[in-house]
Design an enzyme around this catalytic site. Sequence first.
Site, PDB file in Angstrom:
ATOM      1  N   HIS A 170       0.853  -1.189   0.000  1.00 53.45           N
ATOM      2  CA  HIS A 170       0.000   0.000   0.000  1.00 53.45           C
ATOM      3  C   HIS A 170       0.883   1.231   0.000  1.00 53.45           C
ATOM      4  O   HIS A 170       1.944   1.235   0.620  1.00 53.45           O
ATOM      5  CB  HIS A 170      -0.916   0.008   1.246  1.00 53.45           C
ATOM      6  N   ASP A 193      -7.858  -5.001  -0.179  1.00 55.99           N
ATOM      7  CA  ASP A 193      -8.396  -5.636  -1.394  1.00 55.99           C
ATOM      8  C   ASP A 193      -8.195  -7.147  -1.397  1.00 55.99           C
ATOM      9  O   ASP A 193      -8.970  -7.878  -1.993  1.00 55.99           O
ATOM     10  CB  ASP A 193      -7.739  -5.030  -2.643  1.00 55.99           C
TER      11      ASP A 193
HETATM   12  N1  ACO Z   1       4.391  -7.657  -5.195  1.00 55.73           N
HETATM   13  C1  ACO Z   1       5.726  -7.743  -5.271  1.00 55.73           C
HETATM   14  N2  ACO Z   1       6.563  -6.712  -5.027  1.00 55.73           N
HETATM   15  C2  ACO Z   1       6.021  -5.533  -4.682  1.00 55.73           C
HETATM   16  C3  ACO Z   1       4.614  -5.361  -4.571  1.00 55.73           C
HETATM   17  C4  ACO Z   1       3.792  -6.479  -4.822  1.00 55.73           C
HETATM   18  N3  ACO Z   1       2.465  -6.392  -4.719  1.00 55.73           N
HETATM   19  N4  ACO Z   1       4.342  -4.103  -4.219  1.00 55.73           N
HETATM   20  C5  ACO Z   1       5.528  -3.471  -4.110  1.00 55.73           C
HETATM   21  N5  ACO Z   1       6.555  -4.330  -4.382  1.00 55.73           N
HETATM   22  C6  ACO Z   1       8.007  -4.045  -4.275  1.00 55.73           C
HETATM   23  C7  ACO Z   1       8.494  -3.184  -5.437  1.00 55.73           C
HETATM   24  O1  ACO Z   1       8.924  -3.965  -6.520  1.00 55.73           O
HETATM   25  C8  ACO Z   1       9.597  -2.431  -4.751  1.00 55.73           C
HETATM   26  O2  ACO Z   1      10.703  -3.287  -4.651  1.00 55.73           O
HETATM   27  P1  ACO Z   1      12.245  -2.704  -4.697  1.00 55.73           P
HETATM   28  O3  ACO Z   1      12.365  -1.792  -3.505  1.00 55.73           O
HETATM   29  O4  ACO Z   1      13.103  -3.891  -4.623  1.00 55.73           O
HETATM   30  O5  ACO Z   1      12.342  -1.947  -6.003  1.00 55.73           O
HETATM   31  C9  ACO Z   1       9.082  -2.182  -3.338  1.00 55.73           C
HETATM   32  O6  ACO Z   1       8.168  -3.276  -3.090  1.00 55.73           O
HETATM   33  C10 ACO Z   1       8.337  -0.860  -3.165  1.00 55.73           C
HETATM   34  O7  ACO Z   1       7.360  -0.774  -4.197  1.00 55.73           O
HETATM   35  P2  ACO Z   1       6.678   0.587  -4.681  1.00 55.73           P
HETATM   36  O8  ACO Z   1       6.023   0.349  -5.983  1.00 55.73           O
HETATM   37  O9  ACO Z   1       7.685   1.698  -4.595  1.00 55.73           O
HETATM   38  O10 ACO Z   1       5.588   0.829  -3.553  1.00 55.73           O
HETATM   39  P3  ACO Z   1       4.419   1.850  -3.640  1.00 55.73           P
HETATM   40  O11 ACO Z   1       4.121   2.284  -2.255  1.00 55.73           O
HETATM   41  O12 ACO Z   1       4.687   2.913  -4.629  1.00 55.73           O
HETATM   42  O13 ACO Z   1       3.229   0.977  -4.245  1.00 55.73           O
HETATM   43  C11 ACO Z   1       1.271  -0.325  -4.476  1.00 55.73           C
HETATM   44  C12 ACO Z   1       2.107   0.573  -3.532  1.00 55.73           C
HETATM   45  C13 ACO Z   1       0.964   0.392  -5.782  1.00 55.73           C
HETATM   46  C14 ACO Z   1      -0.047  -0.600  -3.761  1.00 55.73           C
HETATM   47  C15 ACO Z   1       2.062  -1.638  -4.727  1.00 55.73           C
HETATM   48  O14 ACO Z   1       2.377  -2.252  -3.503  1.00 55.73           O
HETATM   49  C16 ACO Z   1       1.300  -2.605  -5.635  1.00 55.73           C
HETATM   50  O15 ACO Z   1       1.413  -2.494  -6.860  1.00 55.73           O
HETATM   51  N6  ACO Z   1       0.545  -3.562  -5.044  1.00 55.73           N
HETATM   52  C17 ACO Z   1      -0.241  -4.510  -5.825  1.00 55.73           C
HETATM   53  C18 ACO Z   1      -1.535  -3.876  -6.296  1.00 55.73           C
HETATM   54  C19 ACO Z   1      -2.557  -3.707  -5.178  1.00 55.73           C
HETATM   55  O16 ACO Z   1      -2.799  -4.598  -4.361  1.00 55.73           O
HETATM   56  N7  ACO Z   1      -3.201  -2.515  -5.174  1.00 55.73           N
HETATM   57  C20 ACO Z   1      -4.217  -2.169  -4.170  1.00 55.73           C
HETATM   58  C21 ACO Z   1      -3.650  -1.204  -3.167  1.00 55.73           C
HETATM   59  S1  ACO Z   1      -4.776  -0.943  -1.828  1.00 55.73           S
HETATM   60  C22 ACO Z   1      -5.850   0.221  -2.353  1.00 55.73           C
HETATM   61  O17 ACO Z   1      -5.604   0.943  -3.266  1.00 55.73           O
HETATM   62  C23 ACO Z   1      -7.198   0.343  -1.682  1.00 55.73           C
END
Ligand code: ACO
Length: 357
Positions: free
Chosen positions: A239, A296
């Site tokens: 998140h 979610d």
């Molecule tokens: N699976 C695997 N790796 C992940 C995931 C995931 N779901 N989410 C983040 N990471 C990793 C990234 O690759 C990154 O790794 P690194 O540091 O080695 O490069 C690190 O975790 C940080 O990721 P960011 O994208 O910078 O995190 P951010 O806070 O920007 O993104 C987000 C949050 C968009 C929710 C992300 O976690 C994601 O895409 N999750 C999956 C989609 C999802 O479940 N969305 C619903 C969110 S809840 C809501 O909106 C109500």
Amino acid sequence: MYRGYDISYLAEKKTFLDTAYLLLNKSLPTEEELAQFDLEMKKRSFVHEGMKKLFDSFPDNAHPMAILSAGVSALSTFYFDHLDIDTPEEYMEMANRIVAKIPTIAAFSYRYSQGLPIIYPDLKKGFTENFLYMLRGYPHHHIDLKQIEVKALDTIFTLHADHEQNASTTTVRNIASTHAHPYAAISGGIGALWGRAHGGANESVIRQLEMIGSVDRVDEFIARAKDKDDPFRLMGFGHRVYKNFDPRATTLKKIRNELMGQLNIDSELVEVANKIEKIALEDDYFISRGLYPNIDFYSGLILQALKIPKEMFAVIFVIGRTPGWIAQWIELKEQPTIKIARPRQLYLGPDDRTPKK
Ligand code: ACO
């Protein structure tokens, strides 16, 4: 927190109607106020019969979010006195009407999209039970809904009721700031919520679990999620704001466990989800990055167990979020002057290229 109350308290000890009342009226209702609000919701739950012509005009299989957005926008043609509303009583009438009608329009959106007979609201049923009845029922036929099913959906509504300036709420405020009709603002919010990066995320969770398909394939997908060169991400994990846990997910996890236990649900999809959850909670990749199951992940599984079709998941979000959106509209109206929203643009294109002669 909503207006000073922990959401886990509201979800566990109160109902969605209490929460909606809180958001709209700034305090929790007394028993009497709640009974009055419940009656108000029931009385206003029917939509104008003229709306049926609108629903009739959409093609088969139209997405329920598109129908819902159009239906809410069309409501503004029936209640067009928005420019003259200035008193709290008038705000509340606009507010109560939309909160009461959203579940009916939402259920009709689905029934029409599937060519199913529409089910009118049942005045004997409570807010959430009535929505499930309109969605899953058959005309003149009793539907046997378990208390835990109603409680699980009610909890989802409560946990989605408001959440800072997310994309859809900001959209609602932007539109409302122009003095447009509040239902036009809500309709715009529905459009913003439709996308998979927002209200569509829990649908993606279920689609991904279905794609993984069996517990034997979980390790392969966990490895893909951890592979820097693979764009695959585990849906329902991580998140932008919550980096240690998502408080909404903690509450939903409890209700998910209760629901699955009472309904005796033990499908391959649930086993896949349980295995992913277990690995992710123990694996250093996820722990070190603060990637925990989010709201979610659990709401997708609950809605699936409630036999709610995937294309309705975002619609469920809309029903929960409507009191939050409309409370934000009231907040704008209560300001002595509303300033039109206008984010600054940073222009990065060429300088003046107009021919000088
Ligand atoms: N699976 C695997 N790796 C992940 C995931 C995931 N779901 N989410 C983040 N990471 C990793 C990234 O690759 C990154 O790794 P690194 O540091 O080695 O490069 C690190 O975790 C940080 O990721 P960011 O994208 O910078 O995190 P951010 O806070 O920007 O993104 C987000 C949050 C968009 C929710 C992300 O976690 C994601 O895409 N999750 C999956 C989609 C999802 O479940 N969305 C619903 C969110 S809840 C809501 O909106 C109500």
